[in-house]
Design a protein around this motif. Structure first.
Motif, PDB file in Angstrom:
ATOM      1  N   ARG A 125      41.516 -90.606 -67.367  1.00 11.88           N
ATOM      2  CA  ARG A 125      42.618 -91.062 -68.202  1.00 11.88           C
ATOM      3  C   ARG A 125      43.828 -90.142 -68.160  1.00 11.88           C
ATOM      4  NH1 ARG A 125      39.141 -89.790 -73.660  1.00 11.88           N
ATOM      5  NH2 ARG A 125      39.307 -87.508 -73.614  1.00 11.88           N
ATOM      6  N   LYS A 126      43.647 -88.896 -67.759  1.00  9.56           N
ATOM      7  CA  LYS A 126      44.757 -87.958 -67.737  1.00  9.56           C
ATOM      8  C   LYS A 126      45.645 -88.112 -66.510  1.00  9.56           C
ATOM      9  CE  LYS A 126      42.722 -84.375 -70.665  1.00  9.56           C
ATOM     10  NZ  LYS A 126      43.792 -84.448 -71.679  1.00  9.56           N
ATOM     11  N   GLY A 127      45.185 -88.834 -65.486  1.00  7.76           N
ATOM     12  CA  GLY A 127      46.007 -89.070 -64.311  1.00  7.76           C
ATOM     13  C   GLY A 127      45.892 -88.008 -63.244  1.00  7.76           C
ATOM     14  N   TYR A 128      45.152 -86.929 -63.497  1.00 10.06           N
ATOM     15  CA  TYR A 128      44.926 -85.882 -62.509  1.00 10.06           C
ATOM     16  C   TYR A 128      43.455 -85.468 -62.578  1.00 10.06           C
ATOM     17  CZ  TYR A 128      45.889 -83.174 -66.781  1.00 10.06           C
ATOM     18  OH  TYR A 128      45.907 -82.703 -68.070  1.00 10.06           O
ATOM     19  N   PRO A 129      42.930 -84.837 -61.525  1.00  8.22           N
ATOM     20  CA  PRO A 129      41.499 -84.512 -61.488  1.00  8.22           C
ATOM     21  C   PRO A 129      41.076 -83.550 -62.602  1.00  8.22           C
ATOM     22  CG  PRO A 129      42.452 -84.361 -59.301  1.00  8.22           C
ATOM     23  CD  PRO A 129      43.606 -84.482 -60.259  1.00  8.22           C
ATOM     24  N   THR A 130      40.028 -83.920 -63.299  1.00 11.24           N
ATOM     25  CA  THR A 130      39.462 -83.060 -64.335  1.00 11.24           C
ATOM     26  C   THR A 130      37.944 -83.164 -64.295  1.00 11.24           C
ATOM     27  OG1 THR A 130      39.450 -84.777 -66.052  1.00 11.24           O
ATOM     28  CG2 THR A 130      41.453 -83.433 -65.852  1.00 11.24           C
ATOM     29  N   ILE A 131      37.298 -82.193 -64.901  1.00 10.15           N
ATOM     30  CA  ILE A 131      35.860 -82.302 -65.140  1.00 10.15           C
ATOM     31  C   ILE A 131      35.653 -82.470 -66.640  1.00 10.15           C
ATOM     32  CG2 ILE A 131      35.061 -81.034 -63.127  1.00 10.15           C
ATOM     33  CD1 ILE A 131      34.820 -78.568 -64.874  1.00 10.15           C
ATOM     34  N   ASN A 132      34.593 -83.178 -66.984  1.00  8.84           N
ATOM     35  CA  ASN A 132      34.246 -83.425 -68.377  1.00  8.84           C
ATOM     36  C   ASN A 132      33.260 -82.350 -68.812  1.00  8.84           C
ATOM     37  OD1 ASN A 132      33.706 -84.470 -70.878  1.00  8.84           O
ATOM     38  ND2 ASN A 132      33.308 -86.553 -70.161  1.00  8.84           N
ATOM     39  N   VAL A 133      33.705 -81.430 -69.639  1.00  8.68           N
ATOM     40  CA  VAL A 133      32.886 -80.294 -70.070  1.00  8.68           C
ATOM     41  C   VAL A 133      32.276 -80.589 -71.428  1.00  8.68           C
ATOM     42  CG1 VAL A 133      32.848 -77.818 -70.550  1.00  8.68           C
ATOM     43  CG2 VAL A 133      34.388 -78.727 -68.796  1.00  8.68           C
ATOM     44  N   LEU A 134      30.963 -80.557 -71.508  1.00 11.38           N
ATOM     45  CA  LEU A 134      30.253 -80.768 -72.768  1.00 11.38           C
ATOM     46  C   LEU A 134      30.088 -79.432 -73.482  1.00 11.38           C
ATOM     47  CD1 LEU A 134      28.591 -82.846 -74.520  1.00 11.38           C
ATOM     48  CD2 LEU A 134      26.578 -81.927 -73.362  1.00 11.38           C
ATOM     49  N   ASP A 135      30.461 -79.390 -74.758  1.00 13.62           N
ATOM     50  CA  ASP A 135      30.397 -78.143 -75.526  1.00 13.62           C
ATOM     51  C   ASP A 135      29.682 -78.368 -76.847  1.00 13.62           C
ATOM     52  OD1 ASP A 135      32.552 -76.397 -73.946  1.00 13.62           O
ATOM     53  OD2 ASP A 135      33.409 -78.390 -74.246  1.00 13.62           O
ATOM     54  N   ALA A 136      28.943 -77.352 -77.273  1.00 14.16           N
ATOM     55  CA  ALA A 136      28.324 -77.349 -78.597  1.00 14.16           C
ATOM     56  C   ALA A 136      28.734 -76.060 -79.298  1.00 14.16           C
ATOM     57  CB  ALA A 136      26.798 -77.430 -78.483  1.00 14.16           C
ATOM     58  N   CYS A 137      28.982 -76.151 -80.587  1.00 14.19           N
ATOM     59  CA  CYS A 137      29.380 -74.948 -81.324  1.00 14.19           C
ATOM     60  C   CYS A 137      28.779 -74.971 -82.719  1.00 14.19           C
ATOM     61  CB  CYS A 137      30.910 -74.832 -81.408  1.00 14.19           C
ATOM     62  SG  CYS A 137      31.680 -75.859 -82.672  1.00 14.19           S
ATOM     63  N   THR A 138      28.743 -73.801 -83.333  1.00 12.68           N
ATOM     64  CA  THR A 138      28.309 -73.675 -84.719  1.00 12.68           C
ATOM     65  C   THR A 138      29.517 -73.832 -85.624  1.00 12.68           C
ATOM     66  OG1 THR A 138      28.605 -71.273 -84.576  1.00 12.68           O
ATOM     67  CG2 THR A 138      26.405 -72.139 -84.114  1.00 12.68           C
ATOM     68  N   PHE A 139      29.289 -73.840 -86.923  1.00 13.55           N
ATOM     69  CA  PHE A 139      30.386 -74.066 -87.854  1.00 13.55           C
ATOM     70  C   PHE A 139      31.211 -72.816 -88.122  1.00 13.55           C
ATOM     71  CE2 PHE A 139      27.258 -77.412 -88.955  1.00 13.55           C
ATOM     72  CZ  PHE A 139      28.033 -78.488 -88.541  1.00 13.55           C
ATOM     73  N   ASP A 140      30.784 -71.676 -87.565  1.00 13.82           N
ATOM     74  CA  ASP A 140      31.626 -70.481 -87.597  1.00 13.82           C
ATOM     75  C   ASP A 140      32.359 -70.309 -86.268  1.00 13.82           C
ATOM     76  OD1 ASP A 140      29.410 -69.880 -86.150  1.00 13.82           O
ATOM     77  OD2 ASP A 140      29.004 -67.964 -87.111  1.00 13.82           O
ATOM     78  N   LEU A 141      32.486 -71.426 -85.529  1.00  9.66           N
ATOM     79  CA  LEU A 141      33.325 -71.530 -84.336  1.00  9.66           C
ATOM     80  C   LEU A 141      32.815 -70.717 -83.152  1.00  9.66           C
ATOM     81  CD1 LEU A 141      36.870 -71.373 -85.999  1.00  9.66           C
ATOM     82  CD2 LEU A 141      35.251 -73.281 -85.862  1.00  9.66           C
ATOM     83  N   LYS A 142      31.509 -70.612 -83.018  1.00  6.39           N
ATOM     84  CA  LYS A 142      30.926 -69.931 -81.868  1.00  6.39           C
ATOM     85  C   LYS A 142      30.282 -70.955 -80.944  1.00  6.39           C
ATOM     86  CE  LYS A 142      29.925 -65.649 -84.369  1.00  6.39           C
ATOM     87  NZ  LYS A 142      28.853 -64.736 -84.854  1.00  6.39           N
ATOM     88  N   PHE A 143      30.665 -70.924 -79.670  1.00  4.90           N
ATOM     89  CA  PHE A 143      30.078 -71.840 -78.701  1.00  4.90           C
ATOM     90  C   PHE A 143      28.640 -71.419 -78.402  1.00  4.90           C
ATOM     91  CE2 PHE A 143      34.584 -72.636 -77.644  1.00  4.90           C
ATOM     92  CZ  PHE A 143      34.573 -74.017 -77.747  1.00  4.90           C
ATOM     93  N   THR A 144      27.722 -72.390 -78.406  1.00  3.44           N
ATOM     94  CA  THR A 144      26.313 -72.114 -78.141  1.00  3.44           C
ATOM     95  C   THR A 144      25.825 -72.777 -76.860  1.00  3.44           C
ATOM     96  OG1 THR A 144      25.695 -74.008 -79.531  1.00  3.44           O
ATOM     97  CG2 THR A 144      25.761 -71.828 -80.579  1.00  3.44           C
ATOM     98  N   TYR A 145      26.601 -73.705 -76.317  1.00  2.46           N
ATOM     99  CA  TYR A 145      26.192 -74.371 -75.073  1.00  2.46           C
ATOM    100  C   TYR A 145      27.426 -74.950 -74.405  1.00  2.46           C
ATOM    101  CZ  TYR A 145      23.532 -77.303 -71.833  1.00  2.46           C
ATOM    102  OH  TYR A 145      23.004 -77.877 -70.706  1.00  2.46           O
ATOM    103  N   VAL A 146      27.508 -74.786 -73.077  1.00  3.78           N
ATOM    104  CA  VAL A 146      28.591 -75.358 -72.291  1.00  3.78           C
ATOM    105  C   VAL A 146      27.992 -75.908 -71.001  1.00  3.78           C
ATOM    106  CG1 VAL A 146      30.751 -74.934 -71.059  1.00  3.78           C
ATOM    107  CG2 VAL A 146      30.313 -73.754 -73.224  1.00  3.78           C
ATOM    108  N   LEU A 147      28.246 -77.181 -70.726  1.00  6.78           N
ATOM    109  CA  LEU A 147      27.772 -77.820 -69.504  1.00  6.78           C
ATOM    110  C   LEU A 147      28.979 -78.298 -68.709  1.00  6.78           C
ATOM    111  CD1 LEU A 147      25.645 -78.987 -67.622  1.00  6.78           C
ATOM    112  CD2 LEU A 147      25.524 -81.005 -69.107  1.00  6.78           C
ATOM    113  N   THR A 148      29.174 -77.763 -67.508  1.00  8.94           N
ATOM    114  CA  THR A 148      30.336 -78.110 -66.699  1.00  8.94           C
ATOM    115  C   THR A 148      29.916 -78.809 -65.415  1.00  8.94           C
ATOM    116  OG1 THR A 148      30.361 -76.105 -65.336  1.00  8.94           O
ATOM    117  CG2 THR A 148      31.379 -75.960 -67.513  1.00  8.94           C
ATOM    118  N   GLY A 149      30.912 -79.315 -64.670  1.00  6.44           N
ATOM    119  CA  GLY A 149      30.657 -79.868 -63.355  1.00  6.44           C
ATOM    120  C   GLY A 149      30.710 -81.374 -63.271  1.00  6.44           C
ATOM    121  N   TRP A 150      30.592 -82.074 -64.403  1.00  8.43           N
ATOM    122  CA  TRP A 150      30.611 -83.527 -64.364  1.00  8.43           C
ATOM    123  C   TRP A 150      32.035 -84.043 -64.193  1.00  8.43           C
ATOM    124  CZ3 TRP A 150      26.750 -86.954 -63.948  1.00  8.43           C
ATOM    125  CH2 TRP A 150      25.445 -86.497 -64.169  1.00  8.43           C
ATOM    126  N   GLU A 151      32.198 -85.033 -63.295  1.00  4.31           N
ATOM    127  CA  GLU A 151      33.513 -85.617 -63.072  1.00  4.31           C
ATOM    128  C   GLU A 151      33.988 -86.331 -64.332  1.00  4.31           C
ATOM    129  OE1 GLU A 151      30.396 -88.472 -61.329  1.00  4.31           O
ATOM    130  OE2 GLU A 151      30.755 -86.306 -61.503  1.00  4.31           O
TER     131      GLU A 151
END
Length: 251
Positions: A125-151
């Motif tokens: 939808r952005k019109g240029y190549p991107t990857i869809n990054v899945l992220d999980a975080c806690t409520f104190d704003l700390k990332f606990t999981y990041v999954l990259t690589g998906w188109e």
């Protein structure tokens, strides 16, 4: 003039002893196979990350610890879910209704450079190549999981399924769950919002909730907003996360 208190500096022997202890702990962490459990990365990935941070990001070795230890200390550990998050426990609008919730999950699109023949799969939808990054975080704003690589054209449902089944999978403790938006289905470990019901916080700024479903969606959106704030609070992914990491193939 008052006499200044003299600061007692550690002796060379003490410094070497501390260094030996740190190196032993780091060795046990690396060789003992605990890295994946503690910071969700294998030893090879951690070493590669450290190389990139030094050569590309300009990270320098601290005075009294290795780069690997410095990076390991920075990375956050996945929460166990044994304790109700303070952000929920201390707010009556969330507690006890979301007492078993440990965080929020969302996706973000990060711009990448790919081969011309692969560009259509990554141009969404952005019109240029991107990857869809899945992220999980806690409520104190700390990332606990990041999954990259998906188109960017990959469905969210496909990505979340991969996150739960891959080797370095997303772990959500038994009896706990994370908040997701209506693009994902409600399931055992994911609590989605009601579909077809107002959800955006701005929609409630002028007119408050009119029924139980709207009230639920309002509180769900307010709590899940942590993931949006985490994106703003932490390092900008598109500018700071290096392409060598983000462009790895999905499993």
């Amino acid at each position: 003039m008052a006499n200044k208190k003299r600061v007692r500096l550690p002796t060379r022997k003490v410094i070497l002893e501390r260094q030996s202890v740190r190196e032993e702990l780091l060795h046990n962490l690396l060789e003992g196979g605990q890295y994946r459990d503690l910071i969700r990365m294998s030893e090879n990935v951690v070493r590669r990350l450290c190389e990139i941070l030094q050569t590309v990001g300009g990270l320098r070795r601290p005075q009294r610890m290795s780069v690997e230890e410095h990076v390991a200390r920075f990375l956050h550990i996945q929460p166990t879910g044994d304790v109700v998050p303070r952000e929920i426990q201390e707010r009556r609008r969330f507690y006890p209704f979301f007492k078993d919730c440990i965080g929020a999950i969302d996706g973000t699109h990060v711009r990448v450079h790919v081969r011309n023949r692969d560009a259509p799969r990554y141009r969404g939808r952005k019109g240029y190549p991107t990857i869809n990054v899945l992220d999980a975080c806690t409520f104190d704003l700390k990332f606990t999981y990041v999954l990259t690589g998906w188109e960017s054209t990959a469905l969210d449902s496909r990505i979340i399924k991969n996150a739960f089944t891959r080797d370095d999978k997303l772990l959500i403790p038994s009896g706990r769950y994370c908040l997701v938006d209506g693009s994902l289905s409600h399931m055992n470990k994911l609590m989605a919002s009601y579909r077809g019901v107002r959800y955006n916080l701005k929609e409630y700024s002028m007119h408050g909730p009119q029924n139980s479903k709207e009230l639920f969606n309002l509180r769900h959106a307010s709590l899940r907003n942590a993931i949006e704030r985490a994106f703003d609070h932490n390092i900008n992914l598109e500018d700071e996360v290096r392409q060598e990491i983000l462009n790895g193939p999905q499993e």
